[in-house]
Write an enzyme that holds these catalytic residues in place. Structure first.
Site, mmCIF file in Angstrom:
data_model
loop_
_atom_site.group_PDB
_atom_site.id
_atom_site.type_symbol
_atom_site.label_atom_id
_atom_site.label_comp_id
_atom_site.label_asym_id
_atom_site.label_seq_id
_atom_site.Cartn_x
_atom_site.Cartn_y
_atom_site.Cartn_z
ATOM 1 N N ASP A 137 46.935 -83.557 13.439
ATOM 2 C CA ASP A 137 46.948 -82.109 13.795
ATOM 3 C C ASP A 137 46.713 -81.543 12.456
ATOM 4 O O ASP A 137 45.850 -81.863 11.708
ATOM 5 C CB ASP A 137 48.096 -81.685 14.450
ATOM 6 C CG ASP A 137 48.010 -80.088 14.964
ATOM 7 O OD1 ASP A 137 47.080 -79.755 15.846
ATOM 8 O OD2 ASP A 137 48.762 -79.282 14.203
ATOM 9 N N HIS A 154 46.898 -84.650 23.021
ATOM 10 C CA HIS A 154 47.034 -84.172 21.895
ATOM 11 C C HIS A 154 48.097 -84.944 20.665
ATOM 12 O O HIS A 154 47.912 -85.019 19.543
ATOM 13 C CB HIS A 154 47.021 -82.876 21.637
ATOM 14 C CG HIS A 154 46.994 -82.013 20.088
ATOM 15 N ND1 HIS A 154 45.968 -82.419 19.347
ATOM 16 C CD2 HIS A 154 48.104 -81.467 19.496
ATOM 17 C CE1 HIS A 154 46.261 -81.693 18.230
ATOM 18 N NE2 HIS A 154 47.392 -81.092 18.288
#
Length: 321
Positions: A102, A299
């Site tokens: 991320d 994610h």
């Protein structure tokens, strides 16, 4: 047999950072994203340490057990890259393998691009290498509208207060709610709604996240009270500034060996225009070792698919050795 994870604190660039560490050998730095912490790498510590590496995962500046500089300007990508380069030096490593997920990925990619003398190899999870910063806010506004989460985060104090009102609930919502079925989609807040309206409380936790895991995340974030998420949000508040600061390095290639791992259902995929990913990997990482695509994965890459991510990292590390 490896010892348990050790915790310590270190000051770099005037900021106190919390470190989690295990193992001995060549240095591997693991950089988390938003809204996470060192604990996001809990599954990778033991296997990497057992393979002969010194694994260090900091809470990056503004997060969890680390200090929160007061100024928004203290969270530019150059500050963050500076923290990593200082950590490599302070930990006694001539070079390190830097792995980021991320927001940690742009920091890892940027460190490798700007300081290849300190980086043996770089791995990015979820977010691919980018030519400068992570894109301008105006470009995001034009593609996704005013409600796009990165635009929403720019309003001083708004997302901060919403997320900090119930820290554990917010973490549960974000970690579980950004797992769309089918095609990934960007995170957009409709007009007149709040951030958490878009991610309701889950009926149950996914198999990769337990109540005990949430307890760790929540306890670390609670240390900052009503500013629990402000440090991380300030990273987003530097997006346009990052593009200005990194303009001189636009198109700079990453000349060290690289690895990219991403889930096929990751919402980041919805933010990358068609065809751009292959271009970025080809043009910016000429020494790409592998591009690993994980099916049925959202994610939270290394938490959702710990075995596959660890295997990919070990394969990459072995290629460097």
């Amino acid at each position: 047999m490896n010892e348990a994870i050790k915790h310590s604190e270190i000051e770099v660039n005037g900021v106190r950072l919390h470190l989690a560490e295990q193992g001995e050998g060549p240095l591997v730095l693991l950089l988390h994203g938003f809204p996470e912490s060192w604990y996001s790498w809990r599954h990778q510590f033991a296997p990497l340490a057992a393979a002969g590496y010194r694994v260090v995962a900091p809470d990056q500046r503004g997060y969890a057990r680390s200090a929160q500089p007061a100024s928004v300007d203290a969270y530019s990508v150059l500050h963050l890259i500076g923290d990593v380069t200082a950590l490599i030096r302070e930990l006694g490593g001539e070079k390190a393998v830097v792995v980021g997920h991320d927001w940690g990925a742009p920091v890892a990619w940027g460190t490798a691009a700007l300081r290849p003398d300190l980086v043996r190899g770089v791995a990015g999870l979820s977010v691919p290498p980018l030519p400068a910063g992570p894109g301008t806010l105006q470009a995001a506004r034009e593609r996704f509208g005013e409600g796009f989460y990165q635009i929403y985060f720019q309003q001083p104090g708004r997302a901060d207060a919403e997320l900090a009102a119930d820290i554990r609930s917010s973490l549960r919502r974000v970690l579980c709610g950004l797992q769309p079925g089918g095609e990934p989609r960007p995170w957009v807040v409709p007009e007149g709604r709040t951030l958490l309206d878009t991610i309701p409380e889950p009926d149950r936790l996914p198999g990769w996240l337990t109540d005990a895991d949430l307890d760790v995340f929540a306890a670390d974030y609670a240390r900052h009270g009503e500013r629990a998420f402000t440090g991380g949000l300030n990273w987003y508040r530097n997006i346009d500034r990052n593009n200005e600061l990194m303009a001189a390095f636009t198109g700079l290639r990453i000349e060290v060996p690289a690895l990219y791992v991403a889930g096929e259902q990751d919402l980041v995929n919805a933010m990358i225009p068609p065809g751009v990913l292959d271009y970025l990997l080809t043009e910016l990482t000429p020494r790409l070792h592998r591009h690993v695509r994980l099916p049925d994965t959202g994610h939270w890459t290394q938490q959702e698919r710990p075995a596959e991510v660890t295997e990919a990292l070990l394969d990459f590390l072995k290629s460097l050795d």
